[in-house]
Enzyme design. Structure first.
Site, PDB file in Angstrom:
ATOM      1  N   HIS A  21      34.130  32.159  -9.529  1.00 56.18           N
ATOM      2  CA  HIS A  21      32.627  32.433  -9.291  1.00 56.18           C
ATOM      3  C   HIS A  21      32.261  33.832  -8.924  1.00 56.18           C
ATOM      4  CE1 HIS A  21      28.659  30.472  -8.731  1.00 56.18           C
ATOM      5  NE2 HIS A  21      28.582  30.740  -7.506  1.00 56.18           N
ATOM      6  N   ASP A  26      34.892  30.774 -13.725  1.00 59.18           N
ATOM      7  CA  ASP A  26      34.246  30.350 -12.641  1.00 59.18           C
ATOM      8  C   ASP A  26      34.560  28.611 -12.844  1.00 59.18           C
ATOM      9  OD1 ASP A  26      32.209  29.244 -10.866  1.00 59.18           O
ATOM     10  OD2 ASP A  26      30.633  30.456 -11.792  1.00 59.18           O
ATOM     11  N   SER A  55      24.301  33.176  -8.732  1.00 53.45           N
ATOM     12  CA  SER A  55      24.426  31.891  -8.079  1.00 53.45           C
ATOM     13  C   SER A  55      23.148  30.959  -7.625  1.00 53.45           C
ATOM     14  CB  SER A  55      25.576  32.035  -7.018  1.00 53.45           C
ATOM     15  OG  SER A  55      26.045  30.938  -6.408  1.00 53.45           O
TER      16      SER A  55
END
Length: 385
Positions: A365, A332, A173
Site C-alpha cells: 500500500h 497492495d 489512500s
C-alpha cells in the site's frame, strides 16, 4: 555594507532553496460552526492548510490534495530551505513536476479528527480539541464524522480561497476516498479525480474488518475509558499496538523479507531460547508503534477509523462527472488493484473517462507514497486531457 551582506546571503541561500524545491508555510482556517452529515453541530472548526503555486484570476487552475489516514496537509515542499524532509508527495508536486506548481495552484488541508492533533503544525477538530461550551476536550461527546464531512469543511476552505473550479482532486489512500467524495458531492466543481491506492467506490467488508482490527487495541487499553481519558493517562499501549498493525497491514511480505528476513532483534538472543527474544521484524514494528504513539492521539485514531469504515459512494456513482485516474499499487494487500478495476469498470459503463495504471513496487500500500514518482507521466498526461 549591510546591503552587500544581504545580497551575498540571498545569493548563497537562493540556490539552496532552489535545490531543496518548494518552500511553503502552514496556515489556518476556521469555520465558526459546522453541521455534520448526521445533523450534529461542531463549533469553531479549525483546519490547517498549505498552498503551492498561484491561483489564476478566474480561480480555475486549482488542485486539491487530501491526505491519507496518518498524514496531514504537508503534501510537498519544506517549511525552511535547510529542512531534510519534504512533504510526502514532493516527488510529484513542484515546478516542472507531474503536478506543476508553475501551472496549477495546489492546496492541501488537515482533516477533522486528524491523528496528529498534538502537533502545532496541524489544525483539526476532534475528541482531543476543546468544546467551547464546556471548556474541556470533547472526548466521547464528539460526533461521528464521515469523509463527506471532511470534504464539506474543505469546500468551505476552497470557497474562502477564491477557488471556482477544481482541475483535479488528487489523494492517496484516505485521500483517494475524499477525492471520490468530492466528485460525488460537487460534480460540477470537480473536473478530474486522481485516486491513488484507493478502495474504489466503497470500503469492502474485508477492509472494514481490517480497520476495525486497527482500532481494537485502543479500545482494550484500560486507559481508554470509552474515549474520555483526556486529563488523565492516555491509552498509549493500545495506540502503539494499533499503529503497529497499521504499518504491518499497509506493507507487503516482500518488504518484510527484504528489510528484515529472519534476523534476530539482538545478536546472541535466539527467539527460540526465550519468550522475550524477538525477531528483527517484531522488534522494529514494536519500536515504530511506540515512537509514533507519543505524537498521535488515540481518540482521533478511533474516530478516523470510523470515518473510513463509513465510506460508500457506489450507490451515488451516477453523480460523478469527473474524469478518473486510478493508480493502485501492484502489491497492495489493503486495497488491492482489483478494487480499483471494479470501480473503473462501473464508471466506464456509465460513460466516464477512466484510466488505470498500476504502481510497480514491493512496498504494498505504501508504494502510493514511496513510489509515486513512477507514475509521474500518467499523472501529467491525465491532467492535460
Amino acid at each position: 555594507m549591510r546591503h552587500v551582506i544581504a545580497g551575498l546571503a540571498f545569493a548563497l541561500l537562493a540556490p539552496l532553496a532552489a535545490a531543496q524545491g518548494l518552500l511553503t508555510e502552514k496556515k489556518f482556517f476556521t469555520l465558526p460552526s459546522y453541521t455534520t452529515q448526521n445533523g450534529k453541530t461542531i463549533k469553531s472548526v479549525r483546519v490547517g492548510y498549505e498552498t503551492y503555486g498561484k491561483l489564476n484570476a478566474a480561480g480555475t487552475n486549482a488542485i486539491f490534495v487530501p491526505h491519507f489516514f496518518s498524514g496531514n496537509s504537508h503534501a510537498a515542499g519544506r517549511y525552511k530551505a535547510d529542512e531534510k524532509a519534504a512533504g510526502y508527495w514532493d516527488a510529484i508536486i513542484g515546478p516542472g513536476k507531474a503536478i506543476d506548481t508553475d501551472k496549477y495552484f495546489l492546496f492541501s488541508a488537515d482533516t477533522l479528527v486528524n491523528v496528529n492533533v498534538k502537533s502545532p503544525m496541524v489544525g483539526t477538530a476532534g475528541p482531543a480539541t476543546i468544546n467551547p461550551d464546556t471548556g474541556k476536550p470533547y472526548g466521547s461527546s464528539f460526533p461521528v464524522v464521515s469523509m463527506k464531512d471532511f470534504v464539506r469543511v474543505h469546500k468551505a476552505l476552497a470557497d474562502a480561497l477564491g477557488v471556482k473550479k477544481l482541475t483535479a482532486v488528487a489523494g492517496a489512500s484516505g485521500g483517494s476516498i475524499q477525492a471520490m467524495e468530492w466528485a460525488v458531492e460537487y460534480p460540477d466543481f470537480v473536473e478530474r479525480v486522481i485516486h491513488v491506492i484507493g478502495p474504489g467506490l466503497e470500503i469492502q467488508p474485508y477492509s472494514i474488518g481490517m480497520i476495525d482490527a486497527w482500532a481494537a487495541p485502543i479500545k482494550l487499553d484500560p486507559n481508554w475509558k470509552g474515549g474520555d481519558y483526556y486529563g488523565g493517562a492516555e491509552p498509549l499501549d493500545g495506540l502503539a499496538q494499533a499503529l503497529k498493525l497499521v504499518t504491518l497491514t499497509t506493507v507487503h511480505y516482500q518488504w518484510a523479507e527484504k528489510l528484515h528476513g529472519y534476523k534476530w532483534a539482538e545478536e546472541g538472543k535466539n527467539p527460540g531460547d526465550a519468550m522475550g527474544n524477538l525477531f528483527a521484524v517484531q522488534d522494529a514494528l514494536d519500536k515504530s508503534g511506540k515512537a509514533r504513539a507519543s505524537s498521535n492521539d488515540a481518540g482521533h485514531f478511533v474516530w478516523l477509523a470510523k470515518a473510513n469504515e463509513l465510506y460508500n459512494v457506489d450507490h451515488e456513482a451516477n453523480r460523478i462527472k469527473a474524469k478518473v485516474l486510478f493508480l493502485p499499487a501492484k502489491t497492495d494487500l489493503l486495497f488491492p488493484p482489483e478494487f480499483s478495476r471494479k470501480a473503473a469498470d462501473k464508471l466506464r459503463a456509465q460513460g466516464n473517462h477512466v484510466e488505470l495504471y498500476e504502481i510497480e513496487g514491493t512496498n504494498g500500500h505504501l508504494d502510493g507514497i514511496f513510489s509515486i514518482a513512477k507514475v509521474s507521466d500518467p499523472i501529467r498526461a491525465f491532467l492535460a486531457r
